[in-house]
Design a protein around this motif. Structure first.
Motif, mmCIF file in Angstrom:
data_model
loop_
_atom_site.group_PDB
_atom_site.id
_atom_site.type_symbol
_atom_site.label_atom_id
_atom_site.label_comp_id
_atom_site.label_asym_id
_atom_site.label_seq_id
_atom_site.Cartn_x
_atom_site.Cartn_y
_atom_site.Cartn_z
ATOM 1 N N LYS A 28 111.289 10.613 -13.167
ATOM 2 C CA LYS A 28 112.601 10.927 -13.733
ATOM 3 C C LYS A 28 112.453 11.804 -14.987
ATOM 4 O O LYS A 28 113.221 12.751 -15.192
ATOM 5 N N TYR A 33 113.563 16.170 -18.013
ATOM 6 C CA TYR A 33 113.131 16.789 -19.266
ATOM 7 C C TYR A 33 112.020 17.816 -19.093
ATOM 8 O O TYR A 33 111.625 18.462 -20.048
ATOM 9 N N SER A 133 116.574 -1.904 -29.723
ATOM 10 C CA SER A 133 117.073 -0.870 -28.822
ATOM 11 C C SER A 133 118.219 -0.054 -29.417
ATOM 12 O O SER A 133 118.656 0.921 -28.812
ATOM 13 N N MET A 302 111.283 -5.476 -23.502
ATOM 14 C CA MET A 302 111.819 -4.330 -22.781
ATOM 15 C C MET A 302 112.774 -3.489 -23.646
ATOM 16 O O MET A 302 112.657 -2.257 -23.664
ATOM 17 N N PRO A 303 113.725 -4.113 -24.383
ATOM 18 C CA PRO A 303 114.574 -3.298 -25.267
ATOM 19 C C PRO A 303 113.741 -2.476 -26.266
ATOM 20 O O PRO A 303 114.007 -1.284 -26.482
ATOM 21 N N SER A 306 111.949 0.328 -24.522
ATOM 22 C CA SER A 306 112.842 1.433 -24.155
ATOM 23 C C SER A 306 113.082 2.348 -25.363
ATOM 24 O O SER A 306 113.201 3.563 -25.210
ATOM 25 N N LEU A 309 110.021 4.473 -25.658
ATOM 26 C CA LEU A 309 109.969 5.548 -24.665
ATOM 27 C C LEU A 309 110.980 6.657 -24.982
ATOM 28 O O LEU A 309 110.682 7.845 -24.809
ATOM 29 N N SER A 310 112.164 6.293 -25.466
ATOM 30 C CA SER A 310 113.121 7.323 -25.865
ATOM 31 C C SER A 310 112.525 8.202 -26.968
ATOM 32 O O SER A 310 112.690 9.422 -26.974
ATOM 33 N N ILE A 313 109.928 10.575 -25.462
ATOM 34 C CA ILE A 313 110.553 11.727 -24.794
ATOM 35 C C ILE A 313 111.019 12.751 -25.823
ATOM 36 O O ILE A 313 110.780 13.956 -25.698
ATOM 37 N N LEU B 144 118.981 6.836 -26.222
ATOM 38 C CA LEU B 144 118.800 5.906 -25.102
ATOM 39 C C LEU B 144 118.303 6.638 -23.854
ATOM 40 O O LEU B 144 118.596 6.233 -22.729
ATOM 41 N N SER B 145 117.542 7.711 -24.071
ATOM 42 C CA SER B 145 117.169 8.570 -22.939
ATOM 43 C C SER B 145 116.297 7.863 -21.921
ATOM 44 O O SER B 145 116.224 8.269 -20.766
ATOM 45 N N SER B 146 115.634 6.793 -22.311
ATOM 46 C CA SER B 146 114.745 6.099 -21.366
ATOM 47 C C SER B 146 115.500 5.073 -20.528
ATOM 48 O O SER B 146 114.920 4.470 -19.636
ATOM 49 N N CYS B 147 116.770 4.843 -20.845
ATOM 50 C CA CYS B 147 117.479 3.722 -20.229
ATOM 51 C C CYS B 147 118.173 4.098 -18.925
ATOM 52 O O CYS B 147 118.696 5.192 -18.785
ATOM 53 N N GLU B 148 118.207 3.151 -18.019
ATOM 54 C CA GLU B 148 118.977 3.307 -16.788
ATOM 55 C C GLU B 148 120.326 2.626 -16.996
ATOM 56 O O GLU B 148 120.413 1.415 -17.156
ATOM 57 N N LYS B 287 119.832 -1.278 -17.971
ATOM 58 C CA LYS B 287 118.893 -2.261 -17.415
ATOM 59 C C LYS B 287 117.861 -2.700 -18.448
ATOM 60 O O LYS B 287 117.461 -3.846 -18.494
ATOM 61 N N GLU B 288 117.400 -1.754 -19.280
ATOM 62 C CA GLU B 288 116.291 -2.036 -20.188
ATOM 63 C C GLU B 288 116.731 -2.658 -21.505
ATOM 64 O O GLU B 288 116.030 -3.480 -22.077
ATOM 65 N N ALA B 289 117.880 -2.193 -22.021
ATOM 66 C CA ALA B 289 118.248 -2.575 -23.392
ATOM 67 C C ALA B 289 119.533 -3.377 -23.430
ATOM 68 O O ALA B 289 120.166 -3.491 -24.475
ATOM 69 N N ASP B 290 119.927 -3.963 -22.288
ATOM 70 C CA ASP B 290 121.132 -4.777 -22.232
ATOM 71 C C ASP B 290 122.343 -3.973 -22.721
ATOM 72 O O ASP B 290 122.426 -2.781 -22.466
ATOM 73 N N SER B 291 123.266 -4.641 -23.392
ATOM 74 C CA SER B 291 124.494 -3.935 -23.776
ATOM 75 C C SER B 291 124.515 -3.584 -25.250
ATOM 76 O O SER B 291 123.792 -4.157 -26.063
#
Lengths: 427, 427
Positions: A28, A33, A133, A302-303, A306, A309-310, A313, B144-148, B287-291
Motif C-alpha cells: 500500500k 506514496y 496515536s 498497535m496505536p 501506527s 509508521l505514519s 512514511i 494517520l497515513s498508516s491507518c486503515e 483498525k490500528e488506532a481505534d477512534s
C-alpha cells in the motif's frame, strides 16, 4: 521507486506491532506514496526472541546498526535515556533520519540532540512519543504551523486517566484502581513515572516547546501527580459540576511561559472533562483559529506503532531531498512565568473540628490573602473531622500557598492537612 | 533562503485575512522554516477595493496570474466552480502548486484536476476546504497515513450546527434560528447550500476519498438537510438522551463505501454530541488506532486564512524538491454500498388520531418489516394529532422506508407525515 532502508532498534510491544504493520502495509505504501520501505536489520537485547518471527537479520549490537552506511533511517523503540541516547546520537551524527517514540529521551536530551541533527541535516520524528496515536506533533508542525499559540494542555497519560475514571465510576480508592490498572496492563509494576506526573511532564514540555517554538525544559516544570487523590474529592468535585483530570498545562503570555502538571477540576461542559478511561486529549488555543481539541488512544502497541509508521512514511518521503526547506528546531529558551504570580482558583477541603466559628476563622485567613469564596459545602457529620469544602474565586498561587500554610498550622480547628486542588484556569 | 513567489486569486473575507497573516508572519516563517514567501500579485474582481490596503500589484485578470512564469504557487480563494476552475486548471497545467479553500470545486471537479496535477508534477493543497481551521486534511494525509480507516464522519457545517444549537437552547423554531444565523453572518442570504446539507456533502466526499483512498463522488451521496426539522423533535430527542446533529458519515466495509449526510440522533455521551454552536468536528475510527476526534472552528475569515497559510508553508517547503516522494491522488472509484441494505435505527414520531388500537396497528406494520421497538413515549394530549414517539432497534434502511410508506397511507389513524430521523449507527 524511492527505496528507504530502515534499521529498527528495539523489538518490544511497539516494535513487534510495527513489524506486523510494515508487512501489512508494504504494498500500500508503494502504491500510495511511491516509497519502498526496506527493513534492513533489527537490533534487540534478546535476538533469540525474534526467531521465526521475521526474516530480517537480527543483532544485539545497536551501534553496528546506526553506523551502517547502507541504512537511511533509524527507528528507535528501545526506550529510556541510556542505550537509546547513544543510538540516536550516533544515528544523527551519521546524518540518518531518526524516528522515535521516546518522550523521556527527547524531553531530557533533546537539547543535545537537535544541534547534532541541524549540523548533519538529519531529521528527527517523534509523533509516537506524545499521546500515542493522536497526531499532535504533525498538527503542531504542519497543520497549525501558521498559528500563534496561547495555550496547549491535555490529558497526556492514559494510566492516570484510567485510574481517575475508575475512582469516579466504581467509587474505588486510589490503590484499588491502580491495582486494576496494573492487572489490565495499563500501569507498570513501578507506576511512579505515570502516577506522579513525570510522563505527562515530559510530554507537555515537548508540546509546549513545539507550540511556542521556545524551549521549555522538563526541569523547569512543577509536577504533581494523582497518588494522594481521594475518592471523596473526586465525588465531591463531581457533585459541584467538575471532573478531576491530571492535566499537563502550558500557557504563554508576554510575561513568559508557565508549564505544569497537576490534578485539575475541569467543568463538566469542557471537552477535556469527557475524555475517559485510557484515552488522551490535547486542547489548544491560538490567536488565529481559536480553540480546538484532538482526542484518541494514548497508548498501546498497535496505536503507537501506527504513529511510528505514519512518521516513517512522512520522513521517508522527504529523505534525500536537498531542496526541501527544513524546520528550525533550535528554539531559544522560554522565559519562565513565575508560578506564584499565576492567577488560579482552588477546590479546598478543610478537615476541621466540630465547633462553632470554624468557617469564620478559615474565611478570615483567606480574606486576608485576598481570596474570596465562590461556594461552600458542609454536610452534616456525626464524627470529626468535619469536611468543609470551599471553591474559591481567583487569586494568585502565591497567596493560596501562604494562606494554606497558615490554615494548616491552626491546630485548634484543623485536624488534617487541607486538600487543595486547582480548578481549570480560564484558558 | 528559499524564495517562493505567490499569486493570490480572490480578496474577499478569507483573502484579506490572509494578507494580514502573511504580513504578520513573514519574518517568523523565514526564521522557523527558512522560506521567504513573496506575494507577487493579487487578482480580484474589484481591484479598486484593495487600494491603500496593500503594496502588492493588483489585477482583475486571473489567467494573467496563473500563466506567469515567475510565480511558483497559486492561492485560489475565489470560490465557486467557474472562474476558480479555469484558474486552478491553468495553474496546474503550468506546473504550479495550488492552495485552495474551495470544497465545491474539489468535490465536483477534483476528478478532472488531479490527473493534470499528476502529469505536470504540481501539488494541490486544500486544508482550508474542509472544517476550516481543523487540520483534518494534513491529519489524513500525514498524521494517520498508516491507518486503515473504517469510519469517518463529522459535523462539517458551522451554519447548521449553530442553528441546531439555538433550536435546542433557545427552543426556537427553524426559521427563527436561521434568521439569527443570517443576522450574525453565520448563514448566507440564500442558505440552501448549508441547510440542505450540500456543503457538508462536498466535505464528506473529500474526507471519505482521502481516508479510504477510493474516490467517493458527491453525486453518489444521499443528502438530507435540516430545513424541515422541528423544535419538538430536538427537545424530544434530548429527553431521550440524544442530541440531533447534521452529520456527514462515510463508512467502509468489504461490501463497499456508504456515504451520506443527514440529521442524526447522537447519544449525549458520544463526543460528537457536545460540539456546539458554529464549531466543527471530525470523528474517525481506524483498525490500528481505534477512534479519535478533532474539533475546532469550522469557518470564519481568520481561522480559514490560518489553514490556508499552514498549507502554503507546508507546500512551499516541498516546492522544487525533485527527490520528494509525492502521494498518489488518483484513487480508484469506490464501490458503493447499497443504502437499502444498511442497518440503522430510527427515531419515529407518528402523528395519530386519538382512538384505541393506534399503537397496535403501527407496531404490527413495523413488526411485519422486522423492526422491533426499543422505546415508546406518548404524552397525554387534549387535541389531535397525538404524538407517538418510537425509538426502534436496528433494521435495514430498505425495511424502514417500506414500513413508513405503508404507515403514512393509513389515513384512518395517521394525520400527518411521520417524522423519521436516524440514530447514530454503531461506528
Amino acid at each position: 521507486m524511492k527505496e528507504v532502508r530502515i534499521g529498527l532498534l528495539g523489538a518490544g510491544v511497539v516494535g513487534t506491532s510495527l513489524l506486523q504493520l510494515l508487512d501489512k502495509n508494504r504494498e500500500k505504501i508503494q502504491r500510495h506514496y511511491g516509497i519502498n520501505l526496506q527493513l534492513t536489520t533489527i537490533a534487540t537485547r534478546s535476538p533469540g526472541k525474534l526467531q521465526g518471527k521475521t526474516n530480517v537479520p537480527v543483532t544485539d549490537d545497536v551501534l553496528s546498526v546506526t553506523n551502517r552506511s547502507d541504512i537511511d533511517m533509524i527507528v528507535e523503540l528501545i526506550g529510556g535515556t541510556d542505550t537509546a541516547y547513544q543510538a540516536v546520537r550516533s544515528a544523527l551524527e551519521n546524518g540518518k533520519t531518526v524516528i522515535t517514540a521516546n518522550k523521556a529521551l527527547l524531553s531530557e536530551k533533546g537539547r543535545e540532540l537537535y544541534p547534532i541533527a541541524a549540523k548533519t541535516g538529519a531529521e528527527l520524528g517523534y509523533e509516537a512519543a506524545v499521546a500515542g496515536s493522536i497526531p499532535i506533533i504533525r498538527t503542531l508542525r504542519d497543520g497549525l504551523s501558521s498559528c500563534e499559540f496561547e495555550v496547549i494542555c491535555g490529558i497526556l497519560n492514559g494510566t492516570t486517566n484510567f485510574i481517575l475514571t475508575k475512582m469516579e465510576q466504581e467509587a474505588w480508592d486510589y490503590s484499588t484502581a491502580l491495582k486494576k490498572a496494573q492487572e489490565l496492563g495499563f500501569a507498570e509494576a513501578d507506576p511512579t513515572f505515570d502516577v506522579e506526573g513525570i510522563d505527562a511532564g515530559h510530554k507537555i514540555s515537548l508540546l509546549a516547546s513545539l507550540a511556542f517554538r521556545e524551549y521549555v525544559s522538563f526541569a523547569s516544570l512543577s509536577v504533581k501527580g494523582i497518588s494522594d487523590l481521594q475518592s471523596l474529592d473526586i465525588q465531591s468535585a463531581l457533585s459541584l459540576g467538575y471532573r478531576i483530570k491530571l492535566l499537563g498545562i502550558s500557557k504563554r503570555s508576554s510575561a513568559g511561559v508557565l508549564t505544569k502538571v497537576h490534578p485539575t477540576l475541569v467543568p463538566l461542559d469542557h471537552p477535556l472533562a469527557n475524555v475517559m478511561n485510557e484515552s488522551n486529549a490535547v486542547f489548544y488555543k491560538t490567536k488565529e483559529a481559536d480553540s480546538g481539541m484532538i482526542t484518541g488512544k494514548g497508548a498501546g502497541g498497535m496505536p503507537t506503532a501506527s504513529a511510528v509508521l505514519s512518521d516513517i512514511i512522512y520522513y521517508a518521503s522527504r529523505l534525500g531531498s536537498k531542496d526541501i526547506a527544513k524546520e528550525n528546531n533550535l528554539f531559544p529558551e522560554a522565559k519562565a512565568f513565575p508560578e506564584p504570580d499565576n492567577l488560579v482558583r482552588y477546590y479546598l477541603r478543610f478537615s476541621t473540628v466540630d465547633k462553632p466559628g470554624v468557617l469564620a476563622e478559615i474565611s478570615q485567613v483567606l480574606g486576608r490573602h485576598n481570596i474570596s469564596i465562590a461556594s461552600v459545602q458542609q454536610k452534616e457529620s456525626t464524627s470529626e473531622p468535619v469536611s468543609v469544602i470551599v471553591v474559591t474565586h481567583g487569586a494568585t498561587e502565591g497567596e493560596f500557598q501562604k494562606s494554606l500554610q497558615e490554615i494548616d498550622t491552626m491546630s485548634t480547628i484543623i485536624k488534617q492537612k487541607t486538600v487543595a486542588i486547582r480548578l481549570l484556569e480560564k484558558l
